[in-house]
Scaffold this motif. Structure first.
Motif, PDB file in Angstrom:
ATOM      1  N   SER A 317       0.855  -1.190   0.000  1.00 17.07           N
ATOM      2  CA  SER A 317       0.000   0.000   0.000  1.00 17.07           C
ATOM      3  C   SER A 317       0.880   1.225   0.000  1.00 17.07           C
ATOM      4  CB  SER A 317      -0.912   0.011   1.228  1.00 17.07           C
ATOM      5  OG  SER A 317      -0.145   0.037   2.402  1.00 17.07           O
ATOM      6  N   LEU A 318       0.541   2.234  -0.823  1.00 19.01           N
ATOM      7  CA  LEU A 318       1.318   3.449  -0.904  1.00 19.01           C
ATOM      8  C   LEU A 318       1.103   4.294   0.339  1.00 19.01           C
ATOM      9  CD1 LEU A 318       0.890   4.627  -4.584  1.00 19.01           C
ATOM     10  CD2 LEU A 318       2.834   3.507  -3.551  1.00 19.01           C
ATOM     11  N   GLU A 319       2.181   4.890   0.825  1.00 22.80           N
ATOM     12  CA  GLU A 319       2.076   5.735   1.994  1.00 22.80           C
ATOM     13  C   GLU A 319       1.846   7.169   1.525  1.00 22.80           C
ATOM     14  OE1 GLU A 319       5.162   2.966   4.448  1.00 22.80           O
ATOM     15  OE2 GLU A 319       5.824   4.515   3.091  1.00 22.80           O
ATOM     16  N   ARG A 320       0.668   7.392   0.953  1.00 27.63           N
ATOM     17  CA  ARG A 320       0.322   8.713   0.431  1.00 27.63           C
ATOM     18  C   ARG A 320      -1.040   9.106   0.981  1.00 27.63           C
ATOM     19  NH1 ARG A 320       2.017   7.342  -5.639  1.00 27.63           N
ATOM     20  NH2 ARG A 320       4.248   7.498  -5.439  1.00 27.63           N
ATOM     21  N   ALA A 321      -1.164   9.167   2.289  1.00 25.74           N
ATOM     22  CA  ALA A 321      -2.453   9.465   2.887  1.00 25.74           C
ATOM     23  C   ALA A 321      -2.946  10.838   2.475  1.00 25.74           C
ATOM     24  CB  ALA A 321      -2.333   9.397   4.412  1.00 25.74           C
ATOM     25  N   VAL A 410     -11.494  -3.714  -9.209  1.00 25.33           N
ATOM     26  CA  VAL A 410     -12.929  -3.980  -9.289  1.00 25.33           C
ATOM     27  C   VAL A 410     -13.079  -5.364  -9.917  1.00 25.33           C
ATOM     28  CG1 VAL A 410     -15.150  -3.243 -10.204  1.00 25.33           C
ATOM     29  CG2 VAL A 410     -13.453  -1.528  -9.524  1.00 25.33           C
ATOM     30  N   PHE A 411     -13.593  -6.316  -9.148  1.00 27.26           N
ATOM     31  CA  PHE A 411     -13.735  -7.690  -9.633  1.00 27.26           C
ATOM     32  C   PHE A 411     -15.199  -8.102  -9.564  1.00 27.26           C
ATOM     33  CE2 PHE A 411     -13.311 -12.370  -9.353  1.00 27.26           C
ATOM     34  CZ  PHE A 411     -12.513 -12.581 -10.477  1.00 27.26           C
ATOM     35  N   TYR A 415     -15.933  -3.396  -5.847  1.00 27.02           N
ATOM     36  CA  TYR A 415     -14.631  -2.875  -5.446  1.00 27.02           C
ATOM     37  C   TYR A 415     -14.077  -3.766  -4.339  1.00 27.02           C
ATOM     38  CZ  TYR A 415     -11.122   0.157  -3.335  1.00 27.02           C
ATOM     39  OH  TYR A 415      -9.960   0.667  -2.824  1.00 27.02           O
ATOM     40  N   VAL A 416     -12.875  -4.304  -4.541  1.00 28.17           N
ATOM     41  CA  VAL A 416     -12.314  -5.258  -3.576  1.00 28.17           C
ATOM     42  C   VAL A 416     -11.062  -4.737  -2.874  1.00 28.17           C
ATOM     43  CG1 VAL A 416     -13.261  -7.250  -4.765  1.00 28.17           C
ATOM     44  CG2 VAL A 416     -10.990  -6.426  -5.408  1.00 28.17           C
ATOM     45  N   GLY A 417     -10.584  -3.551  -3.229  1.00 28.52           N
ATOM     46  CA  GLY A 417      -9.426  -3.006  -2.533  1.00 28.52           C
ATOM     47  C   GLY A 417      -8.394  -2.427  -3.480  1.00 28.52           C
TER      48      GLY A 417
END
Length: 544
Positions: A317-321, A410-411, A415-417
């Motif tokens: 996960s990108l650390e771009r809050a 999107v599966f 939306y799954v994450g």
């Protein structure tokens, strides 16, 4: 027109010019080439200049720019003697308008801008240090030259240093945001154009000119500012396992240059205008004796923390809050985008004019969309994660000009994450995690009656036995990759032996076991892993 390049250098041998009233004109933004960090802006301006020498002040350029990157195009019969930048023209060129209160504002502004510049430099340096750590195989214990005994020390250093740098960057970002807000408030007090409908920036470029005749002259001014950025972002849509993945390629652009970009021709580039282009030169490497570190000697007696590193996919996960909190204004212009693949970078030229205000909010621009042929497999490593993930393997991915970036998944319409796309990996296929599937369950449990501890001839002998249970609750067959591991000895007094592996493929170097499993609908399979660890009974292994 002729082209001139300046680096804030004023020729001292020029004759002293008479102090005449400056000529003011307003720049109109024409083009923006946005890099991952920074932007190359191009403006046009016109002015009536007199015969002889004169000073032209071009207003409404970026509030912050690299003065050495200023480039000016002028008529062939106009000589540009010098070019310089200022964001405080009142203080430097209109002293009669100064008041004690205004002077205090200007002094505060100069101090805050200096502090902000230091923070920018510190954050840039720490981000580069993180990338250096991430790219250093030796620090991650993957390089052949690193001894097994040094792996715990290297791993501890890498983990501790990376967390320390990330925490420091978060603090710096908070301070930068506070300083930026304070600077914006102070700049508002210096704005002499508040009565106009269009708010102008505080940045100004000052040109010293020489013309043989009085004339109306057209100028083009370009420079690089660090107040803009863009990031690749993707959306992956898959309807079913037999269908290709539909990928929507986007760019998220944000800017705080102080200028609202209206009707601007945009180019997004993967290049870096701030990168040093000097090739490295090796110096002599001298060895010398130093004092031994007691902590290092103690660390060599600790077994390394066992980790499973997926060679199929990695969920990051990108650390771009700060980006996630931004409001997004999406526009689809993919049919107007032309891709240029150069020797050193990739650029996306957007032919349709675009508007991006100077508010720091991320604006999403669609760049490309296409279908990707993918082969799907499930993956699980229950020792570290009790989930089963669906992984898509994409072949021949280099032709799509993908860049490193985060992606929404999107599966089957849901939306799954999020996942992470890294086209810089060295595998033959691009492996993308499409999310976890709860219809396939995995359980890893210790078998108590097959696990024991014995003391033999001054040694402690421990046997560990685990059963890994997989069940497919889906209506269709599932192909799955199962991984587990057993520890690696870092000391000759520690002996590790694999007792049972259920016909897994075993990597003798990493001690990682891999099973290729095919599960029918509603089928359950069990795999057993058993290993023995023998070491002196008066010693203690903390992570066994």
């Amino acid at each position: 027109m002729k082209f001139l390049f300046f680096s804030a250098f004023i020729v001292l041998s020029l004759p002293i010019m008479a102090q005449e009233k400056p000529i003011f004109t307003q720049a109109k933004i024409k083009q923006a080439t946005v890099y991952f960090t920074g932007v190359d802006l191009t403006h046009t301006a016109s002015a009536n200049i007199p015969k002889g020498t004169s000073e032209l002040v071009i207003k409404n350029v970026a509030n912050s720019l690299s003065e050495e990157t200023i480039r000016v195009m002028a008529p062939s019969n106009v000589t540009v003697l010098s070019a310089q930048f200022t964001s405080r023209y009142l203080d430097e060129y209109e002293h009669e308008k100064n008041t004690p209160a205004l002077k205090r504002v200007q002094d505060s502004l100069a101090l805050l801008e200096k502090q902000l510049k230091k923070l920018n430099n510190q954050r840039y340096t720490e981000e580069k240090t993180i990338r250096l750590l991430d790219d250093n195989d030796a620090l991650k214990g993957k390089q052949d030259g690193v001894s097994i005994a040094d792996i715990p020390k290297v791993t501890d250093y890498y983990t501790t240093k990376r967390i320390e740098l990330l925490n420091s960057i978060d603090v710096i970002k908070e301070k930068e945001e506070q300083l930026t807000k304070a600077i914006t408030k102070l700049n508002a007090k210096l704005d002499i154009n508040t009565s106009k409908q269009e708010k102008l920036s505080n940045g100004k470029i000052i040109l010293q000119l020489m013309s043989p005749v009085a004339q109306k002259a057209d100028f083009q001014v370009s420079y690089i500012s660090n107040r803009a950025t863009w990031h690749p972002f993707y959306e992956l849509r898959a309807e079913k396992l037999s269908a290709p993945i539909h990928l929507l390629y986007k760019g998220q652009i944000s800017q705080r240059t102080g200028i609202d970009w209206k009707g601007v021709k945009l180019t997004l580039s993967s290049g870096n205008p701030n990168k040093s282009n000097q090739f490295p030169i090796l110096q002599s490497w001298y060895l010398y004796f130093g004092r031994a570190n007691k902590d290092d000697n103690m660390a060599s007696n600790r077994a390394p923390l066992a980790k499973v590193r997926s060679d199929v996919a990695e969920v990051t996960s990108l650390e771009r809050a700060d980006v996630e909190k931004m409001d997004l204004a999406e526009s689809s212009v993919s049919e107007y985008v032309e891709i240029a693949e150069n020797q050193l970078n990739v650029s996306f030229d957007i032919d349709t004019p675009y508007d991006i205000p100077s508010n720091g909010k991320a604006h999403s621009v669609s760049l490309q969309e296409f279908d990707l042929k993918a082969n799907y497999k499930y993956y699980t490593a229950p020792r570290v994660d009790k989930e089963v993930y669906l992984v898509a393997a994409i072949e021949d991915y280099s032709k799509y000009n993908l860049l490193v970036g985060e992606a929404n998944i999107v599966f089957e319409g849901l939306y799954v994450g999020k996942t992470y796309i890294d086209p810089n990996q060295t595998y033959q296929t691009l492996n993308v995690t499409m999310g976890n599937d709860r219809k396939i369950s995995v359980k890893r449990e210790k078998i108590t009656d097959k696990s024991q501890t014995k003391f033999i001839s001054g040694n402690r002998e421990q046997i560990f036995t685990y059963d890994i249970i997989l069940r497919n609750n889906k209506k269709e067959k599932a192909e799955l990759v199962l991984k587990d591991q057993y520890p690696i000895s870092t000391d000759k007094s520690i002996e590790v032996e694999l007792l049972e592996s259920s016909k897994a493929s075993v990597d003798e170097k990493t001690h990682i076991l891999t099973w290729e499993v095919s599960l029918k609908p509603n089928e359950t399979k069990t795999f057993r892993l058993s290993y023995k660890v023998k070491y002196p009974k008066d010693r203690f292994i903390g992570n066994l």
